[in-house]
Design a protein around this motif. Structure first.
Motif, PDB file in Angstrom:
ATOM      1  N   PHE A  31      -4.763  -5.543  -2.022  1.00 15.65           N
ATOM      2  CA  PHE A  31      -4.502  -5.738  -0.584  1.00 15.65           C
ATOM      3  C   PHE A  31      -3.017  -5.975  -0.375  1.00 15.65           C
ATOM      4  N   TYR A  32      -2.443  -5.200   0.553  1.00 15.44           N
ATOM      5  CA  TYR A  32      -1.106  -5.548   1.054  1.00 15.44           C
ATOM      6  C   TYR A  32      -1.350  -6.273   2.371  1.00 15.44           C
ATOM      7  N   GLY A  33      -1.398  -7.569   2.363  1.00  6.97           N
ATOM      8  CA  GLY A  33      -1.773  -8.285   3.587  1.00  6.97           C
ATOM      9  C   GLY A  33      -3.171  -7.860   3.988  1.00  6.97           C
ATOM     10  N   ASP A  34      -3.277  -7.259   5.195  1.00  4.89           N
ATOM     11  CA  ASP A  34      -4.594  -6.819   5.665  1.00  4.89           C
ATOM     12  C   ASP A  34      -4.920  -5.408   5.208  1.00  4.89           C
ATOM     13  N   ASN A  35      -3.919  -4.718   4.679  1.00  2.00           N
ATOM     14  CA  ASN A  35      -4.118  -3.324   4.302  1.00  2.00           C
ATOM     15  C   ASN A  35      -4.793  -3.244   2.926  1.00  2.00           C
ATOM     16  N   HIS A  36      -6.042  -2.786   2.935  1.00  2.00           N
ATOM     17  CA  HIS A  36      -6.786  -2.670   1.692  1.00  2.00           C
ATOM     18  C   HIS A  36      -6.371  -1.355   1.026  1.00  2.00           C
ATOM     19  N   ALA A  37      -5.583  -1.446  -0.045  1.00  2.00           N
ATOM     20  CA  ALA A  37      -4.967  -0.229  -0.587  1.00  2.00           C
ATOM     21  C   ALA A  37      -5.759   0.384  -1.742  1.00  2.00           C
ATOM     22  N   ILE A  38      -6.454  -0.420  -2.522  1.00  2.00           N
ATOM     23  CA  ILE A  38      -7.278   0.115  -3.620  1.00  2.00           C
ATOM     24  C   ILE A  38      -8.668  -0.517  -3.530  1.00  2.00           C
ATOM     25  N   GLY A  55      -3.208  12.934  -6.514  1.00  2.00           N
ATOM     26  CA  GLY A  55      -3.740  12.602  -5.194  1.00  2.00           C
ATOM     27  C   GLY A  55      -2.633  12.713  -4.165  1.00  2.00           C
ATOM     28  N   ALA A  56      -3.042  12.770  -2.895  1.00  2.00           N
ATOM     29  CA  ALA A  56      -2.049  12.925  -1.828  1.00  2.00           C
ATOM     30  C   ALA A  56      -1.142  11.708  -1.789  1.00  2.00           C
ATOM     31  N   SER A  57      -0.017  11.871  -1.142  1.00  2.00           N
ATOM     32  CA  SER A  57       0.884  10.728  -1.090  1.00  2.00           C
ATOM     33  C   SER A  57       0.285   9.662  -0.181  1.00  2.00           C
ATOM     34  N   GLY A  58       0.385   8.408  -0.582  1.00  2.00           N
ATOM     35  CA  GLY A  58      -0.251   7.308   0.152  1.00  2.00           C
ATOM     36  C   GLY A  58      -1.671   7.030  -0.289  1.00  2.00           C
ATOM     37  N   SER A  59      -2.151   7.760  -1.319  1.00  2.00           N
ATOM     38  CA  SER A  59      -3.541   7.570  -1.721  1.00  2.00           C
ATOM     39  C   SER A  59      -3.710   6.369  -2.642  1.00  2.00           C
ATOM     40  N   GLY A  60      -2.597   5.753  -3.072  1.00  2.00           N
ATOM     41  CA  GLY A  60      -2.723   4.518  -3.840  1.00  2.00           C
ATOM     42  C   GLY A  60      -2.399   4.641  -5.316  1.00  2.00           C
ATOM     43  N   LYS A  61      -1.839   5.787  -5.740  1.00  2.00           N
ATOM     44  CA  LYS A  61      -1.563   5.976  -7.165  1.00  2.00           C
ATOM     45  C   LYS A  61      -0.545   4.958  -7.677  1.00  2.00           C
ATOM     46  N   SER A  62       0.574   4.865  -6.966  1.00  2.00           N
ATOM     47  CA  SER A  62       1.605   3.933  -7.428  1.00  2.00           C
ATOM     48  C   SER A  62       1.089   2.501  -7.401  1.00  2.00           C
ATOM     49  N   ASP A  74       4.171  -9.952  -6.666  1.00  2.00           N
ATOM     50  CA  ASP A  74       4.849 -10.604  -5.545  1.00  2.00           C
ATOM     51  C   ASP A  74       4.509  -9.978  -4.204  1.00  2.00           C
ATOM     52  N   ILE A  75       4.061  -8.716  -4.233  1.00  2.00           N
ATOM     53  CA  ILE A  75       3.948  -8.038  -2.946  1.00  2.00           C
ATOM     54  C   ILE A  75       2.506  -7.798  -2.532  1.00  2.00           C
ATOM     55  N   ALA A  76       1.537  -7.991  -3.419  1.00  2.00           N
ATOM     56  CA  ALA A  76       0.162  -7.678  -3.046  1.00  2.00           C
ATOM     57  C   ALA A  76      -0.802  -8.668  -3.695  1.00  2.00           C
TER      58      ALA A  76
HETATM   59  N1  LIG Z   1       5.183  -2.538  -0.784  1.00  2.00           N
HETATM   60  C1  LIG Z   1       4.158  -2.199   0.043  1.00  2.00           C
HETATM   61  N2  LIG Z   1       3.848  -2.993   1.093  1.00  2.00           N
HETATM   62  C2  LIG Z   1       2.835  -2.673   1.935  1.00  2.00           C
HETATM   63  N3  LIG Z   1       2.087  -1.590   1.824  1.00  2.00           N
HETATM   64  C3  LIG Z   1       2.336  -0.755   0.808  1.00  2.00           C
HETATM   65  C4  LIG Z   1       3.399  -1.015  -0.128  1.00  2.00           C
HETATM   66  N4  LIG Z   1       3.438  -0.014  -1.033  1.00  2.00           N
HETATM   67  C5  LIG Z   1       2.429   0.835  -0.683  1.00  2.00           C
HETATM   68  N5  LIG Z   1       1.773   0.388   0.420  1.00  2.00           N
HETATM   69  C6  LIG Z   1       0.628   1.042   1.066  1.00  2.00           C
HETATM   70  O1  LIG Z   1      -0.366   1.271   0.112  1.00  2.00           O
HETATM   71  C7  LIG Z   1      -0.949   2.555   0.258  1.00  2.00           C
HETATM   72  C8  LIG Z   1      -0.807   3.322  -1.041  1.00  2.00           C
HETATM   73  O2  LIG Z   1       0.552   3.607  -1.284  1.00  2.00           O
HETATM   74  P1  LIG Z   1       1.097   4.127  -2.692  1.00  2.00           P
HETATM   75  O3  LIG Z   1       0.431   3.366  -3.741  1.00  2.00           O
HETATM   76  O4  LIG Z   1       2.561   4.093  -2.648  1.00  2.00           O
HETATM   77  O5  LIG Z   1       0.568   5.628  -2.683  1.00  2.00           O
HETATM   78  P2  LIG Z   1       1.029   6.858  -3.599  1.00  2.00           P
HETATM   79  O6  LIG Z   1       1.808   6.353  -4.747  1.00  2.00           O
HETATM   80  O7  LIG Z   1      -0.248   7.487  -3.982  1.00  2.00           O
HETATM   81  O8  LIG Z   1       1.818   7.760  -2.729  1.00  2.00           O
HETATM   82  C9  LIG Z   1      -0.236   3.189   1.419  1.00  2.00           C
HETATM   83  O9  LIG Z   1      -1.073   3.049   2.566  1.00  2.00           O
HETATM   84  C10 LIG Z   1       1.018   2.404   1.596  1.00  2.00           C
HETATM   85  O10 LIG Z   1       1.358   2.332   2.956  1.00  2.00           O
END
Ligand SMILES: Nc1ncnc2c1ncn2[C@@H]1O[C@H](COP(=O)(O)OP(=O)(O)O)[C@@H](O)[C@H]1O
Ligand SMILES: [Mg+2]
Lengths: 267, 307, 295
Positions: A31-38, A55-62, A74-76
């Motif tokens: 979770f990034y705050g309220d944003n459920h990322a994985i 996967g598409a960009s923003g799909s959560g790979k990184s 520190d960030i999630a």
């Molecule tokens: N540092 C961050 N703070 C808040 N949200 C983030 C951060 N990094 C990524 N996100 C969010 O997490 C989701 C996945 O991002 P990311 O893992 O970078 O995708 P990818 O690497 O597949 O392009 C996205 O919706 C992005 O907006």
């Protein structure tokens, strides 16, 4: 924009008694705050193999990759288990600084220190307690060879790392990580800033390294995934929709989203 | 296997170093916080003694015109009317800010809109030098040039609000300019491009788009300039004449809070009323500085909300 | 009048105002240098001042200013560095941190007289240090801390986040990353900030009048024992600095050549500020090149 089911998935499971697992996750949630990322990321990474994450960009790979050595601390908020050598490394008791020496990471943009080529590698070694000058020199050479950079820089180790080309810098970063003797190597789109020739050299180096390491690599290039990886995971909107041997993913995907993505009909 | 487990779950040299490092770093930060609290506390406790220990009324202190703390009036209450200094401080502050603002706007516009590259290269050092010149040097030049000129042109002694204003004008100019330059640079490029593309001239664009968009920034810059002017001590003290009388014009000797503080503090004895009264002036200075701070914050918050 | 004409007129007015400002600066510096430099000689720079006679120098004051500058930097830099590191690297985002940030901002906007008077009250009176170099250096530290802390923090923040991740991913602790990776790369910025703050310290007088004092006791420049009262190094002796000297001779005016001495001293102060300004730029560039280039 097509919508795909996020619950239909196909994730291959290894039998741990037959296959050596380098690293695995169980129900990883980020979770990034309220944003459920994985959501519920459960994945095994085979030892001595390259696993690609596409996967598409923003799909959560990184996001997923960065959890694996706790770079997201520190960030999630990261929940779930990350198993390494039968130890859950996603707990507060873990000494993350030691853990990161076992699970090394290379980033999308090359980030050498503003020091000489030699010091880029020797400095972290000395910080981790290796004092013997000969040892250090040996490990510098070995890691530079492993990263296929030695021949290009051996005469000029005192040059500033910032004078190297982007591709050389990236290989220096890999060498720097390898010198710490990790088990697992995490790479986040390591070739995205490189030209084709440098990319070729990098891929060659990775295939060589695969023999001794568990390699996990995010890539936006499907050709790259099919060229060098043994396994591929497909990410979509924070879900792992498919994981299998790379040739199966690219020839007979089980999930519609995967098929559309690799054939370019996605979204 | 067990080895790795031990390694991964036990603290290492790095973790310990990190803990000590963090503790030391926190201590340094804490020291600064403590310092600010002690300044506020000590100045306030001294400054309030005039009112609580010596029972001077706050209203009298702020509105009476007679400043002679070592003497009492016919009713026996001490002569501590700080109005002349308060008026003096506010006059030089407001006048110098009013005078400096058009120049600062011109400088800033020149550096951002008219000649962004050459203008910055040339005027940035000008600003830095103006900031860098020590206030006693401003005071000295004020004393040897401004005061005589004011004397010849306007008569009187030459000392007074006008001379103080002229000296402070040069001192606050770089403050207002450099802060306003920052906020002009923050105005998005496309505002200007959109306006120019519609056929507006450069001045129309500046006047209708750029200046409007940067009004909160300009106000903040002016407040910062005023804060500097209000708190400046020596340069003003050297040219204002140091007479604690209510100024009836701009060229009669006057005084400011800071000038009375610098000249008086050495001639009074700690803990006595004349001394406490000086600390009350320092307290006013401190409160005004907090006020300026609050206003800047308020403008900043409103600016953010408007976006 | 049409839009084009107004545009021309506005540009001309702006140019005129800018010209006036530049003229003021040139006149200011020109006046000080032209009237001051003729008085500046080796004798002037090295001999002690005179109260009632002509021909006094500024030797002791110049030494005092430099000594105070060094002491102040020695005290304030470590604190500013620690605070900058904490605020940039460790501080959690909560009310304590934001309160401390507000406190630092308040401190930076306090008039220097107030800071000086606080130093007077606490160190000169309460702690009985008397008018002394030490009291002065502490007061100047208070005056210097907020800006220097902020500059340290900004310099640390200007190093790309990628560098920080590089260190952490190699198993460095945050502390090691800051000291070993971030700090060297932030060094040019930090040094520039220190030199610029040196300029401010060197010219500051209001914070010193009641802390370091307004008298310059006779110094014996062959006595380097810091405990001896006539030693230049003794931190417990009162010390009038160059800036305070200028203020004092102009306020009291009993010296027959006050104006000449002030002009000379002002010229020296201005030259020092110029030197600080230029060397800040020069050193910043040079160190940056050295850190990034070979070795
Ligand atoms: N540092 C961050 N703070 C808040 N949200 C983030 C951060 N990094 C990524 N996100 C969010 O997490 C989701 C996945 O991002 P990311 O893992 O970078 O995708 P990818 O690497 O597949 O392009 C996205 O919706 C992005 O907006
Ligand atoms: Mg990514």
């Amino acid at each position: 924009m097509k919508t795909y089911s996020l619950t239909d998935n196909y994730v291959h499971k290894f039998d741990p008694t037959k296959t050596e697992i380098g690293l695995s996750t169980e129900n990883l949630q980020v979770f990034y705050g309220d944003n459920h990322a994985i959501f519920d990321g459960t994945l095994q990474f085979r030892k001595n193999a390259i696993t690609a994450m596409i996967g598409a960009s923003g799909s959560g790979k990184s996001t997923f990759l960065r959890c694996l050595n706790r770079m997201n601390d520190d960030i999630a908020t990261v929940q779930g288990k990350i198993m390494y050598q039968d130890i859950d490394i996603n707990t507060p008791e873990i000494n993350v600084y030691e853990m990161r020496k076992h699970v090394g990471m290379v980033f999308q943009r090359p980030n050498p220190f503003a020091k000489s080529i030699f010091k880029n590698i020797s400095y972290p070694l000395r910080k981790s307690g290796i004092k013997n000058k000969q040892d250090i020199a040996q490990r510098v050479e070995k890691s530079l060879r492993q990263a296929a950079l030695w021949d290009e820089v051996k005469d000029d180790l005192n040059r500033s790392a910032l004078d190297l080309s982007g591709g050389q810098q990236q290989r220096l970063c890999i060498a720097r990580t390898l010198a710490m003797n990790p088990d697992v190597l995490l790479l986040d789109e390591p070739a995205s800033a490189l030209d084709p020739i440098s990319t070729g050299k990098l891929e060659q180096a990775l295939q060589e390294l695969q023999k001794n390491y568990t390699i996990i690599m995010v890539t936006h290039s499907m050709q790259q995934a099919s060229r060098i990886s043994d396994y591929t995971a497909f990410f979509h909107m924070g879900h792992i929709l498919e994981f299998d041997r790379t040739e199966r993913i690219f020839t007979r995907p089980q999930i519609q989203a995967t098929e559309d993505y690799i054939s370019g009909n996605f979204g | 296997m067990e080895d790795i487990k031990r390694q991964l779950t036990h603290s290492s040299k790095a973790t310990k170093q990190d803990r000590y490092g963090k503790a030391i770093a926190f201590f340094c930060t804490f020291l600064i916080g403590l310092l600010v609290v002690s300044i506020l506390y000590l100045v306030a406790s001294r400054g309030l003694a005039t009112f609580f220990k010596d029972h001077v009324s706050v209203w009298d202190f702020l509105t009476k015109q007679n400043w002679n703390p070592s003497q009492v009036d016919k009713n026996g209450s001490p002569l501590v009317g700080a109005l002349p200094m308060i008026v003096g401080s506010f006059s030089v502050t407001i006048f110098s800010a009013v005078l400096a603002t058009p120049f600062a706007i011109a400088m800033a516009l020149f550096m951002t809109e008219i000649e962004p590259r050459r203008g910055t290269k040339f005027l940035q050092p000008v600003i830095e030098l103006l900031v860098g010149i020590p206030s006693v040097v401003y005071g000295f030049v004020g004393l040897t040039i401004v005061v005589p000129v004011v004397r010849t042109v306007f008569g009187g002694t030459g000392f007074g609000i006008l001379s103080g204003t002229l000296v402070l004008f040069v001192m606050v100019l770089p403050t207002i300019t450099s802060m306003y330059v920052d906020s002009l640079r923050a105005v998005p490029r496309f505002y200007r491009e959109a306006s120019l593309a519609l056929g507006a001239t450069r001045w129309q664009t500046i006047y209708k788009v750029v200046l409007r968009a940067s009004i909160p920034g300009l106000l903040t810059a002016i407040i910062f300039g005023m804060a500097r002017a209000f708190g400046e001590a020596l340069a003003v003290q050297m040219v204002i004449g140091n007479a604690s009388l209510l100024p009836h014009n701009l060229i009669s000797p006057a005084s400011t809070l800071t000038s009375v503080l610098t000249t008086g503090m050495g001639n009074t004895v700690m803990g006595t009323l004349p001394n406490n009264a000086l600390w009350s002036l320092a307290l006013i200075l401190l409160l005004m500085s907090l006020c300026f701070n609050l206003i800047v914050r308020y403008i900043g918050k409103k600016g953010r909300m408007a976006k | 009048m049409n839009a084009k004409k107004i545009d021309k007129l506005a540009t001309a007015i702006i140019g005129f105002l800018v010209g006036v400002v530049v003229l003021i600066l040139v006149a200011l510096i020109g006046y000080i240098l032209v009237t001051g430099l003729p008085h500046v000689s080796w004798h002037f720079l090295t001999s002690p001042s005179q109260s009632f006679l002509k021909g006094g120098g500024i030797g002791d004051q110049l030494f005092n200013s430099l000594y105070l500058l060094v002491l102040t930097l020695l005290i304030s830099f470590p604190i500013a560095l620690g605070a900058g590191i904490y605020l940039f690297e460790y501080a959690p985002q909560n009310w304590v941190t934001s309160t401390i940030r507000v406190a630092i901002e308040v401190l930076s906007s306090l008039p220097s007289v107030v800071v000086g008077l606080f130093g007077f009250l606490l160190f000169v009176i309460e702690f009985k240090l008397g008018f002394s170099i030490l009291s002065g250096a502490i007061a100047l530290t208070f005056f210097n801390l907020p800006l220097l802390t902020r500059s340290v923090e900004n310099s640390l923040a200007s190093v790309p986040k990628l560098q920080r991740e590089a260190g952490l991913a190699l198993g460095f602790s945050r502390w090691q990353t800051v000291l070993g990776v971030i700090f060297p790369e932030a060094l040019p910025g930090i040094l520039t900030a220190i030199i610029l703050s040196a300029g401010r310290i060197f010219g500051e007088a209001a914070a010193l009048i009641y802390t370091a004092g307004q008298s310059a006791p006779i110094l014996n420049f062959s006595n380097w024992n810091p405990l001896s009262p006539t030693s230049p190094l003794n931190p417990m002796r009162p010390a009038e600095t160059l800036a305070v000297h200028i203020w004092k001779i102009n306020s009291e005016g009993i010296m027959p050549d006050a104006s000449a001495v002030s002009a000379g001293a002002s010229a020296v102060l201005i030259l020092a500020v110029l030197i600080f300004n230029f060397s800040a730029r020069w050193l910043g560039n040079r160190i940056y090149r050295k850190v990034t280039a070979s070795k």
